[in-house]
Design a protein around this motif. Structure first.
Motif, PDB file in Angstrom:
ATOM      1  N   LEU A 146       0.836  -1.207   0.000  1.00 48.21           N
ATOM      2  CA  LEU A 146       0.000   0.000   0.000  1.00 48.21           C
ATOM      3  C   LEU A 146       0.863   1.246   0.000  1.00 48.21           C
ATOM      4  N   SER A 147       1.933   1.237   0.778  1.00 47.87           N
ATOM      5  CA  SER A 147       2.831   2.391   0.837  1.00 47.87           C
ATOM      6  C   SER A 147       3.451   2.671  -0.520  1.00 47.87           C
ATOM      7  N   VAL A 148       3.906   1.608  -1.195  1.00 40.14           N
ATOM      8  CA  VAL A 148       4.498   1.784  -2.525  1.00 40.14           C
ATOM      9  C   VAL A 148       3.471   2.341  -3.501  1.00 40.14           C
ATOM     10  N   ALA A 149       2.236   1.854  -3.430  1.00 40.30           N
ATOM     11  CA  ALA A 149       1.187   2.331  -4.337  1.00 40.30           C
ATOM     12  C   ALA A 149       0.887   3.806  -4.095  1.00 40.30           C
ATOM     13  N   VAL A 150       0.828   4.205  -2.817  1.00 41.26           N
ATOM     14  CA  VAL A 150       0.550   5.609  -2.491  1.00 41.26           C
ATOM     15  C   VAL A 150       1.691   6.500  -2.981  1.00 41.26           C
ATOM     16  N   ILE A 151       2.928   6.069  -2.775  1.00 42.84           N
ATOM     17  CA  ILE A 151       4.071   6.861  -3.243  1.00 42.84           C
ATOM     18  C   ILE A 151       4.059   6.963  -4.761  1.00 42.84           C
ATOM     19  N   ALA A 152       3.778   5.860  -5.448  1.00 44.63           N
ATOM     20  CA  ALA A 152       3.746   5.881  -6.909  1.00 44.63           C
ATOM     21  C   ALA A 152       2.684   6.839  -7.429  1.00 44.63           C
ATOM     22  N   ALA A 153       1.491   6.801  -6.821  1.00 47.09           N
ATOM     23  CA  ALA A 153       0.416   7.708  -7.245  1.00 47.09           C
ATOM     24  C   ALA A 153       0.801   9.160  -6.984  1.00 47.09           C
ATOM     25  N   SER A 154       1.468   9.408  -5.864  1.00 44.21           N
ATOM     26  CA  SER A 154       1.873  10.771  -5.522  1.00 44.21           C
ATOM     27  C   SER A 154       2.945  11.278  -6.475  1.00 44.21           C
ATOM     28  N   VAL A 155       3.893  10.404  -6.845  1.00 42.02           N
ATOM     29  CA  VAL A 155       4.929  10.779  -7.812  1.00 42.02           C
ATOM     30  C   VAL A 155       4.299  11.129  -9.154  1.00 42.02           C
ATOM     31  N   ILE A 156       3.353  10.316  -9.586  1.00 45.77           N
ATOM     32  CA  ILE A 156       2.667  10.593 -10.858  1.00 45.77           C
ATOM     33  C   ILE A 156       1.946  11.934 -10.794  1.00 45.77           C
ATOM     34  N   CYS A 157       1.309  12.229  -9.658  1.00 43.70           N
ATOM     35  CA  CYS A 157       0.586  13.498  -9.494  1.00 43.70           C
ATOM     36  C   CYS A 157       1.536  14.683  -9.631  1.00 43.70           C
ATOM     37  N   VAL A 158       2.681  14.634  -8.937  1.00 50.42           N
ATOM     38  CA  VAL A 158       3.631  15.748  -8.977  1.00 50.42           C
ATOM     39  C   VAL A 158       4.191  15.927 -10.381  1.00 50.42           C
ATOM     40  N   LEU A 159       4.598  14.831 -11.027  1.00 58.57           N
ATOM     41  CA  LEU A 159       5.188  14.933 -12.365  1.00 58.57           C
ATOM     42  C   LEU A 159       4.154  15.382 -13.397  1.00 58.57           C
ATOM     43  N   ALA A 160       2.919  14.893 -13.254  1.00 60.58           N
ATOM     44  CA  ALA A 160       1.867  15.326 -14.181  1.00 60.58           C
ATOM     45  C   ALA A 160       1.578  16.810 -14.025  1.00 60.58           C
ATOM     46  N   ALA A 161       1.614  17.296 -12.764  1.00 59.17           N
ATOM     47  CA  ALA A 161       1.397  18.727 -12.533  1.00 59.17           C
ATOM     48  C   ALA A 161       2.478  19.560 -13.211  1.00 59.17           C
ATOM     49  N   MET A 162       3.707  19.058 -13.234  1.00 61.44           N
ATOM     50  CA  MET A 162       4.781  19.778 -13.913  1.00 61.44           C
ATOM     51  C   MET A 162       4.553  19.843 -15.414  1.00 61.44           C
ATOM     52  N   ALA A 163       3.821  18.885 -15.945  1.00 61.77           N
ATOM     53  CA  ALA A 163       3.540  18.860 -17.383  1.00 61.77           C
ATOM     54  C   ALA A 163       2.494  19.882 -17.794  1.00 61.77           C
ATOM     55  N   ALA A 164       1.971  20.660 -16.828  1.00 66.38           N
ATOM     56  CA  ALA A 164       0.954  21.668 -17.143  1.00 66.38           C
ATOM     57  C   ALA A 164       1.457  22.709 -18.127  1.00 66.38           C
ATOM     58  N   TRP A 165       2.765  22.878 -18.239  1.00 63.32           N
ATOM     59  CA  TRP A 165       3.305  23.843 -19.208  1.00 63.32           C
ATOM     60  C   TRP A 165       2.968  23.433 -20.630  1.00 63.32           C
ATOM     61  N   TRP A 166       2.790  22.138 -20.853  1.00 67.11           N
ATOM     62  CA  TRP A 166       2.497  21.642 -22.188  1.00 67.11           C
ATOM     63  C   TRP A 166       1.066  21.117 -22.305  1.00 67.11           C
ATOM     64  N   LEU A 167       0.497  20.657 -21.197  1.00 65.52           N
ATOM     65  CA  LEU A 167      -0.863  20.124 -21.178  1.00 65.52           C
ATOM     66  C   LEU A 167      -1.650  20.883 -20.112  1.00 65.52           C
ATOM     67  N   PRO A 168      -2.324  21.972 -20.499  1.00 62.90           N
ATOM     68  CA  PRO A 168      -2.974  22.846 -19.515  1.00 62.90           C
ATOM     69  C   PRO A 168      -3.949  22.147 -18.589  1.00 62.90           C
ATOM     70  N   ALA A 169      -4.558  21.041 -19.020  1.00 62.29           N
ATOM     71  CA  ALA A 169      -5.505  20.342 -18.151  1.00 62.29           C
ATOM     72  C   ALA A 169      -4.830  19.887 -16.869  1.00 62.29           C
ATOM     73  N   PHE A 170      -3.527  19.597 -16.942  1.00 63.49           N
ATOM     74  CA  PHE A 170      -2.817  19.119 -15.758  1.00 63.49           C
ATOM     75  C   PHE A 170      -2.559  20.232 -14.750  1.00 63.49           C
ATOM     76  N   ASP A 171      -2.848  21.477 -15.131  1.00 65.71           N
ATOM     77  CA  ASP A 171      -2.646  22.573 -14.182  1.00 65.71           C
ATOM     78  C   ASP A 171      -3.553  22.418 -12.964  1.00 65.71           C
TER      79      ASP A 171
END
Length: 299
Positions: free
Chosen positions: A8-33
């Motif tokens: 469960l801990s690994v899954a939560v960390i993986a989801a959180s990492v994806i969230c942070v990296l996807a948010a950084m992609a907002a410069w190219w994909l505004p929906a992720f903002d």
């Protein structure tokens, strides 16, 4: 049991990492903002679980820590240390407030007795109040894309004024410390509300702001975090940055939802501070900004 908790801990960390990296992609994909709302929380989760060593090998732990730093840094940059000290002799006192379109704001004139400038949004219900300002005040109103109107009210002499493409009211005034352009803006809600409407609005706004005479001060309901890509694009186009500090201005669900979406932007390094001052019939908190026009921190 220990293995399931580790998984469960690994899954939560993986989801959180994806969230942070996807948010950084907002410069190219505004929906992720929109993920910028939760990315700092996701970063804290990564940091906490990684430091506790829950479910991560040593090498993986060091791999995810930089992601946590990326997610946390924008908040740290705005809050610690607070770079802009409180001015003791502010040359401009600005009230930023989304009035709420049904609010007649009958106390608006009285509220502005101690202010020099007001940047207002959703002023449709306050037409009578805006028409009641005494001589010596300039009131500029513009119909924005939400049909709720923006306005700038100033007691300083007006040099020029107008409405930008999206209906943002602006005025250039002769303020103590130098001439300055004041803009009132109201961004529509981000994705998924309206699809990419906010991204299109920001794209038009950045070109308009770049054409205005500087320096520029912006007050508005951004419907975005101060560290969002949308706010950063507007800041770069106008050579401004949000006044330091994070202030919850949109509060819902009995205080469980507290979003900092109303901001005042000033040129980098200017001596300024901002505080919230109450709702006064709106669903947004008003923001009081005290600004030394043209004066840098320590100047």
């Amino acid at each position: 049991m220990r293995r399931s908790l580790r998984g469960l801990s690994v899954a939560v960390i993986a989801a959180s990492v994806i969230c942070v990296l996807a948010a950084m992609a907002a410069w190219w994909l505004p929906a992720f903002d929109s993920l910028r709302i939760v990315s700092p929380y996701a970063a804290v989760v990564i940091l906490g679980l990684a430091m506790l060593g829950r479910g991560l090998a040593q090498g993986m732990r060091w791999a995810v820590l930089p992601v946590a730093m990326i997610g946390i840094w924008p908040v740290v940059d705005l809050t610690w240390p607070v770079a802009n000290a409180a001015p003791t002799d502010a040359t401009l006192r600005l009230l930023q407030h989304n009035l709420y379109y049904k609010n007649p704001a009958t106390d608006l004139t009285a509220r502005l007795g101690d202010f020099d400038i007001a940047t207002l949004q959703e002023t449709r219900g306050a037409k009578v109040a805006l028409s009641a300002f005494p001589s010596g005040w300039t009131v500029i109103t513009c119909a924005d894309k939400t049909l709720t109107q923006t306005a700038v009210v100033s007691r300083f002499p007006a040099l020029a004024s107008g409405c930008l493409t999206n209906g943002e009211a602006w005025i250039r005034v002769a303020a103590p410390g130098g001439d300055v352009t004041i803009v009132s803006l109201h961004l529509v809600w981000p994705w998924p509300a309206g699809g990419n409407a906010q991204a299109r609005q920001v794209a038009r706004l950045t070109s308009d702001l770049a054409a205005l005479p500087g320096p520029v001060i912006i007050g508005g309901d951004f419907n975005q975090m101060p560290w969002s890509a949308a706010t950063t694009r507007i800041a770069r186009a106008s050579n401004t940055r949000p006044i330091d500090g994070i202030r919850a201005t949109f509060i819902k669900k009995n205080g469980l939802v507290r979003l900092p979406i109303d901001h005042v932007l000033v040129p980098p390094g200017w001596n300024a501070r901002a505080t919230v001052t109450g709702q006064n019939g709106s669903d947004h908190e008003a923001v009081l900004a005290e600004i030394n026009v043209g004066r840098s921190v320590g100047g």
